[in-house]
Write an enzyme that holds these catalytic residues in place. Structure first.
Site, PDB file in Angstrom:
ATOM      1  N   GLU A   7     -58.373 -17.906 -30.810  1.00 28.08           N
ATOM      2  CA  GLU A   7     -59.037 -17.997 -33.178  1.00 28.08           C
ATOM      3  C   GLU A   7     -60.248 -18.060 -33.809  1.00 28.08           C
ATOM      4  O   GLU A   7     -61.477 -17.408 -34.875  1.00 28.08           O
ATOM      5  CB  GLU A   7     -57.992 -18.391 -34.136  1.00 28.08           C
ATOM      6  CG  GLU A   7     -57.779 -17.686 -35.033  1.00 28.08           C
ATOM      7  CD  GLU A   7     -56.385 -18.744 -35.919  1.00 28.08           C
ATOM      8  OE1 GLU A   7     -56.750 -18.822 -36.946  1.00 28.08           O
ATOM      9  OE2 GLU A   7     -55.627 -18.683 -35.193  1.00 28.08           O
ATOM     10  N   ASP A 150     -53.900 -20.388 -33.471  1.00 27.18           N
ATOM     11  CA  ASP A 150     -53.368 -20.724 -33.652  1.00 27.18           C
ATOM     12  C   ASP A 150     -52.290 -20.316 -33.477  1.00 27.18           C
ATOM     13  O   ASP A 150     -51.767 -19.490 -33.757  1.00 27.18           O
ATOM     14  CB  ASP A 150     -53.885 -21.494 -34.867  1.00 27.18           C
ATOM     15  CG  ASP A 150     -55.292 -21.991 -34.793  1.00 27.18           C
ATOM     16  OD1 ASP A 150     -55.236 -22.771 -33.728  1.00 27.18           O
ATOM     17  OD2 ASP A 150     -55.433 -22.162 -35.217  1.00 27.18           O
ATOM     18  N   TYR A 368     -52.890 -30.430 -34.254  1.00 30.17           N
ATOM     19  CA  TYR A 368     -53.401 -29.613 -35.058  1.00 30.17           C
ATOM     20  C   TYR A 368     -52.589 -29.907 -36.253  1.00 30.17           C
ATOM     21  O   TYR A 368     -51.457 -30.387 -36.261  1.00 30.17           O
ATOM     22  CB  TYR A 368     -52.308 -27.936 -34.152  1.00 30.17           C
ATOM     23  CG  TYR A 368     -52.173 -27.074 -35.145  1.00 30.17           C
ATOM     24  CD1 TYR A 368     -53.619 -25.958 -35.293  1.00 30.17           C
ATOM     25  CD2 TYR A 368     -50.966 -26.387 -36.309  1.00 30.17           C
ATOM     26  CE1 TYR A 368     -53.662 -24.294 -36.138  1.00 30.17           C
ATOM     27  CE2 TYR A 368     -51.367 -24.986 -36.720  1.00 30.17           C
ATOM     28  CZ  TYR A 368     -51.866 -24.542 -37.216  1.00 30.17           C
ATOM     29  OH  TYR A 368     -52.963 -23.347 -37.326  1.00 30.17           O
TER      30      TYR A 368
END
Length: 835
Positions: A7, A150, A368
């Protein structure tokens, strides 16, 4: 060759570092950085995107043909399928914008085009053309492709868009998906050893959100802007989630304004357990206070009667002593909402919290940060995480105690999902490893993680009932007798409130009582953290979008301050929409659409069905709004004037208002009586807010100015006010005039018309020599000249300290300095973040 798509650029570098047997080779494909390495004898290349590389947008126009019906037309003249309701008028139209002979132009902002815009076809357009070109170049040569964005809706959509670009040049390469929750070697290696398929339903859910937010945002924003296109802050933003969130804030403000305070009286007595009857109570260890058993007296007469009853008494009898222990359970793991709420209480706004959390995640310090989960998965090795952070001396005792347990058990929240674990630290960090704000958030996350593995805290509460002249007083105290998780997680912990030891029947000294009149308080405004929690409760937005929605409300000047206070414009927008299209402001409709997107992710409904339903809902609301445009315009006009008001005009007495220049878009203060009154005042750069206090020197209005990376300051709007005057400073000789044989001075001064500071030659009309200066700070001449251009060197002294500079922006030395910096940066690895 195996192509890995991430990403962001940092993620591409991290994955290459963690997967490769040797240090990866940094390379470039066109202008996009990539990383090459070998794994199991195969060449791998990682490339980082910049978030979304494609973005949705409306077709710029619609055309109608008798055979084909309505069609969208893109910028290249290609047609797109369109489904426009039969209820909307069809061509031929008179050629008056936005209508053409055979269709409707959607690009320009016209009120008549909005009903068509609701149903306009949407196309995906390139957003990052350079990255797309580089991605296609690599995809053409790839034997297989791994999408490693992600793992959430947004990430799945970004990966799906990247894959669609790859498929344009390579239709056969096998594609797989890597899912991970932290940038640690075991996590990344595990993800690439257990590749899975792309989740098309999850990507479709993300795409539906993009389309629905575009449709609602564009239509409502254009409507609110077009009804009254003038004044301070021309574009008036609105959106599917933004508007009901603003409605929450305005509803709380209405409750505050409607609140009628009621008087009540509070009685508090002073006691001393170490003194006896006839001995004055002191401030020693035995002194304490106790409130009357009637916490609030609603009648003044009853309060006076109680005060009369205790008047003259010098002792009190202890009627009862009750001690009770209560257990405070350890907190549950952090999900995104809980993290933002906790960080907000520590002075970090939700938007800033998520920016810092993203940085910590990319640097490998935390997992995350966008998660709903509040239950650690069985696959997470809790002991290993504890060992990883035990090197921080502040955590070492707690880590040692946890690791000494026969088994480690964690608390569990009510939300359990399978995408990512709750937020936890993944590596050790100390204050020397991170900047202050980043360590502040890391410390909160690390301590919360350890708290979830710790025992409950035990608090002993003591309640003492005392009797004086027939009136009862109650004293309470709390003492932490078993710290448990509180030893490592002190956030929100109240100080111990101890009471001296007392026994039932004991006489203690009474030193009188005080009676204070108070008023009931209105409901408190939302803090940013509390608003995030309320949005989650009502289903407004997602864990990834809530912080940015609140930040957007600040940007468009609908709200201000923290706790959050709506502006007059924000209140007017909600009142107008709530009156004529109430469903737009209610959370229920937005929450229903959110639920529909969840069903897309589960494969129960299609993206097309959900988007079409949202178009129909919006069309109904727009039909209600369009006939009342004049009423909405009037409400917005009054609100804009109220928010922009600075003070009275000294020339005509009308309102001075904050205004935006149509040409330069810069802010200035102008009179509402223009063009009859031409009074204007310049404004410095930065965020400007009106303040009620007048200038103590000249009596003119003042504004609060918050410049970039500077503390706010209050400034008089009149440039001629003595508070805005600065003495002129001679800083040296003009080098241009010197070349002509003239002896002219360079003078540092502030322009009274523009408020800008500069060093200007006294012979400016002939030599045109002028150097810009920083707008704030004392200017100190040095009697030195720049070796590169001959301009005088000056010292600028601010609160951050003095620094010496050459004021000439065109100085050849500046270009050489930039080249040296670029060469130095290119030849060295980026250092780790330091305090």
């Amino acid at each position: 060759m195996k192509l890995v798509v991430t990403e962001k650029h940092d993620a591409a570098q991290k994955i290459a570092d963690l997967l490769g047997a040797k240090k990866p080779k940094a390379d470039k494909v066109f202008n996009t950085p990539v990383y090459r390495f070998e794994k199991d004898g195969e060449e791998w290349v990682t490339i980082g995107l910049r978030g979304h590389i494609l973005e949705p947008d409306f077709a710029p126009s619609l055309v109608y043909k008798k055979k084909g019906g309505w069609q969208g037309v893109d910028a290249d003249g290609q047609t797109l399928q369109a489904s426009i309701p039969d209820s909307l008028p069809k061509p031929p139209f008179k050629k008056k914008k936005p209508f053409t002979a055979d269709g409707v132009e959607l690009k320009g902002w016209k009120m008549e085009a909005l009903p068509y815009l609701v149903y306009a076809p949407i196309e995906k357009l390139p957003k990052e053309k350079d990255i797309i070109r580089s991605l296609k170049n690599l995809a053409k040569k790839a034997d297989s492709i791994v999408i490693a964005t992600d793992f959430d809706r947004e990430g799945e959509l970004i990966g799906a868009d990247a894959l669609s670009c790859c498929r344009e040049v390579n239709a056969t390469a096998p594609v797989s998906r890597a899912r991970y929750s932290a940038f640690t070697k075991p996590e990344i290696q595990g993800a690439f050893s257990n590749l899975v398929a792309m989740d098309d339903n999850l990507a479709s859910a993300g795409a539906s959100r993009q389309d629905i937010d575009l449709i609602w945002g564009a239509v409502l924003t254009r409507y609110l802007t077009l009804v009254k296109f003038a004044g301070y802050g021309n574009v008036r933003s609105s959106g599917r989630v933004q508007t009901p969130t603003l409605a929450l804030i305005c509803q709380r403000e209405r409750e505050r304004m409607a609140f009628v305070p009621e008087d009540y009286w509070v009685i508090s007595g002073q006691f001393d357990a170490d003194a006896r009857e006839g001995v004055t109570a002191g401030d020693g260890p035995g002194a304490f206070s106790a409130g009357h058993a009637t916490a609030r007296f609603k009648e003044e007469g009853a309060a006076k009667a109680a005060m009369n009853a205790v008047e003259g008494h010098r002792s009190a009898r202890v009627e009862a002593v009750e001690k009770r222990k209560r257990t405070v359970p350890a907190p549950i793991p952090f999900n995104t909402t809980a993290l933002m709420a906790a960080a907000s209480a520590e002075g970090l706004s939700p938007a800033r919290t998520m920016r810092i959390a993203e940085s910590l995640y990319m640097d490998g310090y935390i997992s995350y940060p966008r998660v709903d989960n509040t239950v650690y998965p069985a696959s997470l090795d809790l002991a290993e995480v504890v060992r990883a952070i035990s090197g921080n001396p502040a955590y070492a005792p707690t880590c040692k105690a946890i690791l000494a347990q026969s088994s480690i058990r964690a608390t569990r929240g009510k939300k359990e999902t399978t995408d990512h674990p709750p937020i936890y630290p993944t590596a050790k960090a100390t204050p020397d490893d991170l900047p202050p704000a980043e360590y502040k958030l890391y410390n909160l996350i690390a301590r919360r993680f350890l708290a979830t593995l710790s025992d409950a805290a035990v608090v002993e509460g003591t309640k003492v009932t005392l009797e004086v002249g027939g009136e009862r007083f109650i004293a309470r105290g709390d003492v932490l007798v078993k710290p448990g998780f509180r030893a490592i997680y002190p956030y929100g912990l109240k100080k111990d409130e101890t009471l001296p030891p007392m026994e039932e029947g004991q006489q203690v000294a009474f030193n009188g009582a005080d009676c204070v009149q108070k008023q009931t308080e209105p409901p408190a405004r939302y803090s940013q953290g509390k608003l995030i929690q309320e949005m989650e409760k009502l289903g407004l937005g997602t864990k990834s979008t809530r912080a940015s929605i609140i930040e957007r409300l600040y940007q468009v000047k609908y709200v201000q301050n923290d706790p959050i206070e709506p502006s007059q414009l924000g209140i007017a927008v909600i009142e107008a929409l709530d009156k004529f299209a109430p469903h737009i402001t209610h959370a229920e409709m937005t929450a229903e659409l959110e639920h529909s997107m969840d069903r897309i992710a589960e494969g129960e409904v299609t993206k097309a069905e959900v988007v079409e339903k949202s178009r129909e809902l919006l069309s109904e609301q727009l039909e209600s709004l369009m006939p009342h445009s004049e009423e909405v315009a009037e409400a917005l006009s009054d609100a804009v004037a109220a928010d922009a008001y600075v003070g009275p005009c000294p020339k005509c007495g009308k309102d001075l208002q904050l205004r935006a220049s149509h040409k330069t878009k810069s802010m200035f203060i102008g009179c509402a009586g223009w063009p009859d009154c031409d009074v204007t005042y310049p404004l410095p750069k930065g965020k400007i807010e009106a303040v009620p206090e007048k200038c103590p020197t000249c009596g003119m209005p003042q504004v609060k100015v918050t410049a970039f990376r500077a503390k706010p300051r209050v400034q008089c709007i009149d440039p001629n006010c003595p508070t805005n005057q600065e003495p002129e400073v001679v800083v040296g000789k003009c080098p241009v005039c010197a070349e002509r044989g003239l002896d002219k001075q360079l003078i540092a001064r502030r322009n009274p018309r523009t408020l800008k500071r500069s060093i200007t030659c006294e012979n400016f009309d002939e030599c045109a020599t002028r150097y810009p200066l920083p707008q704030y700070g004392d200017i100190i001449p040095t009697e030195e000249v720049c070796e590169h251009c001959g301009a005088p060197m000056v010292v600028v002294k601010t609160a951050r300290g003095p620094w010496k500079l050459c004021p000439n922006f065109d100085c050849p030395g500046k270009e050489e300095e930039e080249k040296a910096k670029a060469a130095k940066k290119g030849g060295k690895k980026t250092p780790a973040k330091k305090k």
